[in-house]
Design a protein around this motif. Sequence first.
Motif, PDB file in Angstrom:
ATOM      1  N   CYS A  12       0.824  -1.209   0.000  1.00  0.00           N
ATOM      2  CA  CYS A  12       0.000   0.000   0.000  1.00  0.00           C
ATOM      3  C   CYS A  12       0.859   1.260   0.000  1.00  0.00           C
ATOM      4  N   LEU A  13       1.929   1.246   0.806  1.00  0.00           N
ATOM      5  CA  LEU A  13       2.797   2.425   0.890  1.00  0.00           C
ATOM      6  C   LEU A  13       3.572   2.672  -0.399  1.00  0.00           C
ATOM      7  N   THR A  14       3.932   1.606  -1.083  1.00  0.00           N
ATOM      8  CA  THR A  14       4.747   1.747  -2.297  1.00  0.00           C
ATOM      9  C   THR A  14       3.915   1.693  -3.573  1.00  0.00           C
ATOM     10  N   LYS A  15       2.615   1.525  -3.437  1.00  0.00           N
ATOM     11  CA  LYS A  15       1.729   1.493  -4.610  1.00  0.00           C
ATOM     12  C   LYS A  15       1.882   2.782  -5.412  1.00  0.00           C
ATOM     13  N   ASN A  16       1.982   2.638  -6.718  1.00  0.00           N
ATOM     14  CA  ASN A  16       2.095   3.766  -7.663  1.00  0.00           C
ATOM     15  C   ASN A  16       3.468   4.460  -7.628  1.00  0.00           C
ATOM     16  N   LEU A  17       4.371   4.035  -6.736  1.00  0.00           N
ATOM     17  CA  LEU A  17       5.692   4.653  -6.692  1.00  0.00           C
ATOM     18  C   LEU A  17       6.613   3.994  -7.708  1.00  0.00           C
ATOM     19  N   ASP A  18       7.366   4.805  -8.419  1.00  0.00           N
ATOM     20  CA  ASP A  18       8.362   4.289  -9.366  1.00  0.00           C
ATOM     21  C   ASP A  18       9.667   4.110  -8.591  1.00  0.00           C
ATOM     22  N   ILE A 247      -3.746   4.884   4.369  1.00  0.00           N
ATOM     23  CA  ILE A 247      -2.573   5.266   3.572  1.00  0.00           C
ATOM     24  C   ILE A 247      -3.069   6.106   2.407  1.00  0.00           C
ATOM     25  N   VAL A 248      -2.501   7.293   2.282  1.00  0.00           N
ATOM     26  CA  VAL A 248      -2.936   8.232   1.256  1.00  0.00           C
ATOM     27  C   VAL A 248      -1.726   8.721   0.484  1.00  0.00           C
ATOM     28  N   GLN A 249      -1.908   8.933  -0.818  1.00  0.00           N
ATOM     29  CA  GLN A 249      -0.818   9.428  -1.654  1.00  0.00           C
ATOM     30  C   GLN A 249      -1.195  10.779  -2.248  1.00  0.00           C
ATOM     31  N   LEU A 250      -0.242  11.722  -2.150  1.00  0.00           N
ATOM     32  CA  LEU A 250      -0.421  13.065  -2.664  1.00  0.00           C
ATOM     33  C   LEU A 250       0.549  13.301  -3.813  1.00  0.00           C
ATOM     34  N   LYS A 251       0.032  13.795  -4.914  1.00  0.00           N
ATOM     35  CA  LYS A 251       0.866  14.073  -6.083  1.00  0.00           C
ATOM     36  C   LYS A 251       1.191  15.561  -6.171  1.00  0.00           C
ATOM     37  N   LYS A 252       2.459  15.862  -6.433  1.00  0.00           N
ATOM     38  CA  LYS A 252       2.876  17.251  -6.628  1.00  0.00           C
ATOM     39  C   LYS A 252       2.452  17.711  -8.014  1.00  0.00           C
ATOM     40  N   ASN A 253       1.641  18.785  -8.058  1.00  0.00           N
ATOM     41  CA  ASN A 253       1.204  19.336  -9.342  1.00  0.00           C
ATOM     42  C   ASN A 253       2.048  20.526  -9.776  1.00  0.00           C
ATOM     43  N   GLY A 254       2.723  21.136  -8.826  1.00  0.00           N
ATOM     44  CA  GLY A 254       3.548  22.305  -9.149  1.00  0.00           C
ATOM     45  C   GLY A 254       3.796  23.117  -7.895  1.00  0.00           C
ATOM     46  N   VAL A 255       4.177  24.373  -8.086  1.00  0.00           N
ATOM     47  CA  VAL A 255       4.450  25.277  -6.967  1.00  0.00           C
ATOM     48  C   VAL A 255       3.126  25.878  -6.489  1.00  0.00           C
ATOM     49  N   PRO A 256       2.898  25.972  -5.181  1.00  0.00           N
ATOM     50  CA  PRO A 256       1.662  26.583  -4.676  1.00  0.00           C
ATOM     51  C   PRO A 256       1.500  28.017  -5.163  1.00  0.00           C
TER      52      PRO A 256
END
Length: 332
Positions: A12-18, A247-256
Motif C-alpha cells: 500500500c505504501l509503495t503502490k504507484n511509486l516508481d 494510507i494516502v498518496q499526494l501528487k505534486k502538481n507544481g508550486v503553490p
Amino acid sequence: MGSSLTASRIDCLTKNLDLSQKGLEISPLCRPTILKQEANIYYVDVCSKEDSAIKHGNYEHAEIMELDWVWTPGSSLIEIIGQNDFGYCIEPHVLEHVPDPIGWLNQLFDILKTDGLISLALPIKEYCFDRFRRVSHVSQLIDAWLRRCQVPSTISLYDFLRYSVNSGYNPDSPEELAESFSEDSTSYSPKQALDYCIHSFAHGQYIDSHCYVFAPDSFTKMIEELCELGILNSSVTDINVRGNEFIVQLKKNGVPRIQHPGLGNPISYGSDVFKLSAELQHYKKAYSEAIECQDSLKAKITSLKAKRKELKLAIKTASKTVPSTSTWWQAI
C-alpha cells in the motif's frame, strides 16, 4: 522489502511509486519501508541515529537505521539535501506529530519532481488513543502555517494530553480496540495537561504528541480545501484504509499559488489584502516621520521663544544702564 512490516502494508505504501527513481523515507527508525539494497532510497529524520536510540531506549527494538541527513527542526529540507529530483517520499505515521503540516508538506514537495508522490500512513482517530478527540480543522493548519509553529500549539497539546486514552490490552481488531477505549481512561489530569502546556510555551520545547487528528474523509477534504486556497498544489491520487490506519498518496502538481507571507518570501496572492497592508505600512511610516518633524519644529519654536525671552531681558537690562538725555545734559 522492510522485513519487519507486513507485505500488504508495504504494498500500500509503495503502490504507484516508481522505485527506479530516487526516493526519500522520513523517520525510518528500525523499520524502514524500503531497504537500501532494494532501491535508490535515502533516509532522513529530525534527530541522529544516536539520539533516536536514546529516545527509544525504553523498549526493545531492532537496530536503528543510519541516516543520510538530519532534518533539524526549523531548517530547510531543500537546503539540507541540496537536491530537488526525488521521485517519491514515504512517511509512515509522522505527519500527525508535525506542528506545521502545511509547511512540512510543502518542504517535501520542494525536493520532489513535478508529479512526484508523497505516500503517507496516518492513524484513524476512532481506532487509536485519539478516539475521543475532535477531528482537526483546516483553520488549525492554516494558523500553524502562518505562525510557522515549531512546537504544538497550546490547543493541540492540551487536547492531546487531556483527551487521549489508554486501552490496556491488544485486541484482535480495530473495532475491538475502539470498544476498549473509555473516556475515563485518560492519560493525564487537567492539571498535568496544563503544566505540560505551560512548560512547552515558556521554553519553546517540543513535546511529542499527536498535534492533529485525522480520519480518511476529513483528511481528504482538508487537502482539497488547502489546494483550492492555493496554499498547497497537489492532489489526492490514492487512499486505502487498513485496519487502524489509512494510507494516502499526494501528487505534486507544481508550486503553490500562495507562498508564506513571511520576510523574504514573494507574495503572489491575487488579493488586495497585501497591497492594503503595504499601503498601511507606508502611511504608518509617513505618520511617524510627520510626528518626528512636528516634534523637531516644537523644539525649535521652544528654543526660539527662550532666545526671544533672553533677548528681551538683555534689552531691558541694557536700557537701565544707559543714562537719560537730561541727566547727560546736566552732567555737562
